[in-house]
Design an enzyme around this catalytic site. Structure first.
Site, PDB file in Angstrom:
ATOM      1  N   HIS A 114      -5.949  -5.081  -2.541  1.00  0.00           N
ATOM      2  CA  HIS A 114      -4.825  -4.543  -3.246  1.00  0.00           C
ATOM      3  C   HIS A 114      -4.021  -5.565  -4.208  1.00  0.00           C
ATOM      4  CE1 HIS A 114      -4.796  -2.307   0.752  1.00  0.00           C
ATOM      5  NE2 HIS A 114      -4.876  -1.308   0.071  1.00  0.00           N
ATOM      6  N   LYS A 120      -0.883   9.611  10.917  1.00  0.00           N
ATOM      7  CA  LYS A 120      -1.893   8.380  11.000  1.00  0.00           C
ATOM      8  C   LYS A 120      -1.655   7.496  11.986  1.00  0.00           C
ATOM      9  CE  LYS A 120      -4.768   6.442   7.350  1.00  0.00           C
ATOM     10  NZ  LYS A 120      -4.837   6.089   5.956  1.00  0.00           N
ATOM     11  N   ARG A 174     -12.633   1.046  -6.117  1.00  0.00           N
ATOM     12  CA  ARG A 174     -13.804   0.078  -5.412  1.00  0.00           C
ATOM     13  C   ARG A 174     -15.409   0.279  -5.878  1.00  0.00           C
ATOM     14  NH1 ARG A 174     -11.172   0.287   0.229  1.00  0.00           N
ATOM     15  NH2 ARG A 174     -11.361   2.640  -0.357  1.00  0.00           N
ATOM     16  N   SER A 212      -8.484  -2.015   4.243  1.00  0.00           N
ATOM     17  CA  SER A 212      -7.917  -2.290   5.399  1.00  0.00           C
ATOM     18  C   SER A 212      -8.325  -2.003   6.729  1.00  0.00           C
ATOM     19  CB  SER A 212      -6.489  -1.711   5.313  1.00  0.00           C
ATOM     20  OG  SER A 212      -5.670  -2.149   3.969  1.00  0.00           O
TER      21      SER A 212
END
Ligand code: PNS
Length: 172
Positions: free
Chosen positions: A30, A54, A103, A140
């Site tokens: 990030h 979440k 990514r 993450s």
């Protein structure tokens, strides 16, 4: 007057972009995107998405605090939180661009769908930045899982995150 100058979005003023995400927690991947994007805009707002549905390891306030510490060296980066649609955040704060890191090709399908939806919803564009290959595997979710089982994530997150991550992982 040319078409370019007739569009009010070309009016002079600070060039702002938003980098939205969950950042649970912020990783070196990030930070690489944030650092590079901050060089392209006058002001970069890193916006932590508040998603009560979440389950997260860190509260929104903790995530924001870690991001603020980790980006303190960048003069033009601001860290905020938002709830709701990212395009509504953009409209409220007069931000025409969303910055996203990509990514791998596997990120692309969903990110393209969101980018096109956001453009359709509010004429907000998305800038895709290829992640530094050094971080192309980094997420993450993986960092949390590795930390939970006592693995070494010291090369993947900033030191200030590492301390909190190890403490939190031990409590679980
Ligand atoms: O770090 P993440 O979890 O991949 O970030 C995803 C995020 C928060 C950027 C994305 O889910 C988002 O923009 N959510 C806000 C709600 C929204 O605008 N949804 C519609 C997207 S088309």
């Amino acid at each position: 007057m040319s078409a370019a100058t007739a569009d009010p979005r070309h009016a002079a003023g600070p060039r702002r972009a938003v980098c939205p995400g969950s950042f649970d927690p912020v990783t070196n991947g990030h930070l690489d995107i944030i650092a590079r994007a901050s060089r392209l805009y006058d002001e970069l707002i890193v916006a932590v998405f508040v998603n009560e549905a979440k389950r997260s390891m860190f509260s929104v306030d903790e995530r924001r605090a870690m991001l603020r510490d980790a980006t303190a060296g960048y003069g033009n980066v601001r860290v905020e939180t938002f709830e709701g649609l990212v395009v509504d955040y953009c409209k409220t704060h007069d931000i025409p661009v969303i910055v996203k890191g990509l990514r791998a090709v596997s990120d692309f399908d969903y990110e393209l769908q969101m980018a096109q939806m956001n453009r359709g919803l509010a004429d907000v564009d998305t800038l895709f930045m290829p992640t530094n290959p050094e971080y192309s595997f980094l997420a993450s979710s993986l960092v949390k899982e590795i930390a939970k089982w006592g693995g070494d994530v010291s090369a993947l997150v900033p030191e200030l995150v590492l301390d909190r991550l190890m403490r939190r992982a031990r409590q679980r």
